[in-house]
Design an enzyme around this catalytic site. Structure first.
Site, PDB file in Angstrom:
ATOM      1  CE1 TYR A 291      -5.460  11.096 -10.757  1.00  0.00           C
ATOM      2  CE2 TYR A 291      -5.885  12.602 -12.693  1.00  0.00           C
ATOM      3  CZ  TYR A 291      -5.303  11.486 -12.134  1.00  0.00           C
ATOM      4  OH  TYR A 291      -4.527  10.797 -13.047  1.00  0.00           O
TER       5      TYR A 291
ATOM      6  CG  ASP B 139      -1.900   1.208   1.411  1.00  0.00           C
ATOM      7  OD1 ASP B 139      -1.579   2.054   0.511  1.00  0.00           O
ATOM      8  OD2 ASP B 139      -2.763   1.241   2.285  1.00  0.00           O
ATOM      9  CB  VAL B 140       1.995   3.681  -2.698  1.00  0.00           C
ATOM     10  CG1 VAL B 140       2.515   2.410  -3.671  1.00  0.00           C
ATOM     11  CG2 VAL B 140       0.710   4.124  -3.307  1.00  0.00           C
TER      12      VAL B 140
ATOM     13  CE  LYS C 194      -1.867  10.904 -11.130  1.00  0.00           C
ATOM     14  NZ  LYS C 194      -0.702   9.941 -11.159  1.00  0.00           N
TER      15      LYS C 194
ATOM     16  CG  ASN D 235       1.690   3.130 -12.766  1.00  0.00           C
ATOM     17  OD1 ASN D 235       1.319   4.182 -13.673  1.00  0.00           O
ATOM     18  ND2 ASN D 235       0.929   2.115 -12.608  1.00  0.00           N
TER      19      ASN D 235
HETATM   20  P1  NAD Z   1      -5.561   1.255 -13.098  1.00  0.00           P
HETATM   21  O1  NAD Z   1      -6.857   1.808 -11.903  1.00  0.00           O
HETATM   22  O2  NAD Z   1      -6.068   0.474 -14.134  1.00  0.00           O
HETATM   23  O3  NAD Z   1      -4.420   0.909 -12.351  1.00  0.00           O
HETATM   24  C1  NAD Z   1      -3.909   1.555 -11.063  1.00  0.00           C
HETATM   25  C2  NAD Z   1      -3.228   0.338 -10.358  1.00  0.00           C
HETATM   26  O4  NAD Z   1      -2.798   1.230  -8.988  1.00  0.00           O
HETATM   27  C3  NAD Z   1      -3.980  -0.675  -9.705  1.00  0.00           C
HETATM   28  O5  NAD Z   1      -3.256  -1.870 -10.067  1.00  0.00           O
HETATM   29  C4  NAD Z   1      -4.146  -0.410  -8.297  1.00  0.00           C
HETATM   30  O6  NAD Z   1      -4.526  -1.660  -7.631  1.00  0.00           O
HETATM   31  C5  NAD Z   1      -3.060   0.348  -7.748  1.00  0.00           C
HETATM   32  N1  NAD Z   1      -3.310   1.002  -6.631  1.00  0.00           N
HETATM   33  C6  NAD Z   1      -4.303   1.933  -6.354  1.00  0.00           C
HETATM   34  N2  NAD Z   1      -4.140   2.016  -4.900  1.00  0.00           N
HETATM   35  C7  NAD Z   1      -3.023   1.444  -4.562  1.00  0.00           C
HETATM   36  C8  NAD Z   1      -2.130   1.674  -3.312  1.00  0.00           C
HETATM   37  N3  NAD Z   1      -2.838   2.503  -2.186  1.00  0.00           N
HETATM   38  N4  NAD Z   1      -1.196   0.938  -3.303  1.00  0.00           N
HETATM   39  C9  NAD Z   1      -0.519   0.507  -4.323  1.00  0.00           C
HETATM   40  N5  NAD Z   1      -1.064   0.206  -5.446  1.00  0.00           N
HETATM   41  C10 NAD Z   1      -2.433   0.965  -5.608  1.00  0.00           C
HETATM   42  O7  NAD Z   1      -5.319   2.910 -13.551  1.00  0.00           O
HETATM   43  P2  NAD Z   1      -4.391   3.357 -14.613  1.00  0.00           P
HETATM   44  O8  NAD Z   1      -5.162   4.002 -15.760  1.00  0.00           O
HETATM   45  O9  NAD Z   1      -3.476   2.079 -15.147  1.00  0.00           O
HETATM   46  O10 NAD Z   1      -3.352   4.425 -13.999  1.00  0.00           O
HETATM   47  C11 NAD Z   1      -2.238   4.383 -13.778  1.00  0.00           C
HETATM   48  C12 NAD Z   1      -1.517   5.550 -13.161  1.00  0.00           C
HETATM   49  O11 NAD Z   1      -1.744   6.404 -14.269  1.00  0.00           O
HETATM   50  C13 NAD Z   1      -2.269   6.242 -12.273  1.00  0.00           C
HETATM   51  O12 NAD Z   1      -1.156   7.259 -11.409  1.00  0.00           O
HETATM   52  C14 NAD Z   1      -3.096   7.508 -12.865  1.00  0.00           C
HETATM   53  O13 NAD Z   1      -3.389   8.663 -12.046  1.00  0.00           O
HETATM   54  C15 NAD Z   1      -2.298   7.622 -14.120  1.00  0.00           C
HETATM   55  N6  NAD Z   1      -3.090   8.148 -15.231  1.00  0.00           N
HETATM   56  C16 NAD Z   1      -4.024   7.655 -15.772  1.00  0.00           C
HETATM   57  C17 NAD Z   1      -4.763   8.180 -16.822  1.00  0.00           C
HETATM   58  C18 NAD Z   1      -5.653   7.265 -17.639  1.00  0.00           C
HETATM   59  O14 NAD Z   1      -6.458   7.885 -18.374  1.00  0.00           O
HETATM   60  N7  NAD Z   1      -6.091   6.134 -17.346  1.00  0.00           N
HETATM   61  C19 NAD Z   1      -4.474   9.241 -17.577  1.00  0.00           C
HETATM   62  C20 NAD Z   1      -3.356  10.110 -16.737  1.00  0.00           C
HETATM   63  C21 NAD Z   1      -2.491   9.384 -15.615  1.00  0.00           C
END
Ligand code: NAD
Length: 260
Positions: A162, A70-71, A166, A96
């Site tokens: 959010y 848990d980060v 970020k 990430n």
């Molecule tokens: P996702 O929900 O598919 O994956 C996120 C992962 O983070 C999941 O595996 C989840 O279990 C894990 N996670 C959540 N809380 C956690 C915690 N407390 N400790 C450890 N792990 C944890 O989402 P994604 O779209 O793959 O997003 C990944 C990253 O990309 C994030 O940082 C998100 O903010 C960023 N992001 C996503 C988008 C988008 O459009 N999908 C756009 C910009 C940035």
């Protein structure tokens, strides 16, 4: 057009949030390039696939590990980075893990604010701090890549909680790049645009449907939502020797979203 092939043989990559979405694709891409990959995620089970990332890596590429993390807990991050000692220590740290809770600012509770900032901002801060300290202790400087967002620079509706987290990731990245430059550690960020994942439950299906109808995201100059495959290569570039003179950078992978 060609695609670069990277050689990360002998490299240990630690990624947070590598079970699903963008993180899973990054983990698989590094593993395919020969790296040992440790996935520190709160859930091992992927939201968007059936087989855990570490199992796919073990079966298809080499060494994959899952470390329950848990980060928001600094001690969890310390344990994750220490696990990498079994594989020679962390060379590439990718912070990430992230989440969003879209809603009007006026409805956000202190608990929700703490949750978003705890994962996105605090998780990135201590992921960077702990990995850098470990590299310095081992006298083996490496690379840190943080997942920022288009939200690091631009406001989106119902996303103040959010966007602010970020924006913090951007400044953690820049500040750490400055602080750790003397130690030979590079710190960069990738800023994805609108990427079809299960980030918001069901959004992936919605995105695919809307893309099919050619109605999605008209403001995206390239005319479509991105995929995790579109984003992952940026992390390999920044971690590679081709990125040796790049630090403090936020590399946008957003189909041109930020330009208009
Ligand atoms: P996702 O929900 O598919 O994956 C996120 C992962 O983070 C999941 O595996 C989840 O279990 C894990 N996670 C959540 N809380 C956690 C915690 N407390 N400790 C450890 N792990 C944890 O989402 P994604 O779209 O793959 O997003 C990944 C990253 O990309 C994030 O940082 C998100 O903010 C960023 N992001 C996503 C988008 C988008 O459009 N999908 C756009 C910009 C940035």
């Amino acid at each position: 057009m060609g695609r670069p092939t990277y050689d990360f043989e002998g490299t240990t990559v630690v990624i947070t949030g590598g079970s699903s979405g963008i993180g899973r694709e990054i983990a698989l891409r590094f593993a395919k390039a020969g790296a040992t990959v440790l996935n520190g995620d709160i859930d091992r089970e992927p939201k968007d696939a059936t087989t855990p990332t570490d199992v796919v890596i073990d079966e298809q590429y080499g060494d994959g590990e899952y470390v329950s993390t848990d980060v928001t807990e600094r001690e969890d991050i310390v344990e994750l980075v220490e696990r990498a000692h079994e594989f020679g220590g962390v060379d590439v740290m990718i912070n990430n893990a992230g989440l969003q809770i879209p809603k009007p600012m006026s409805d956000v509770t202190p608990t929700e604010f703490d949750r978003i900032h705890g994962v996105n901002s605090k998780g990135t801060f201590f992921g960077t701090q702990v990995a850098a300290a470990d590299m310095i202790d081992r006298e083996d400087p490496g690379v840190i890549v943080n997942t920022a967002s288009i939200s690091s620079d631009l406001a989106q509706r119902e996303q103040v909680q959010y966007d602010s987290s970020k924006g913090s990731v951007k400044m953690i990245t820049r500040g750490a790049a400055l602080e750790y430059a003397d130690d030979g550690i590079r710190v960069n960020g990738v800023a994805p645009g609108q990427i079809a994942t299960e980030f918001t439950e069901g959004w992936k299906d919605q995105a695919e449907e809307m893309v099919a109808e050619d109605e999605l995201l008209k403001p995206v100059p390239l005319g479509r939502a991105g995929t995790p495959e579109d984003v992952a290569g940026a992390y390999l570039f920044l971690a590679s020797d081709d990125g040796a003179y790049v630090t403090g950078e936020l590399l946008h992978v957003d189909g041109g979203w930020q330009v208009c």
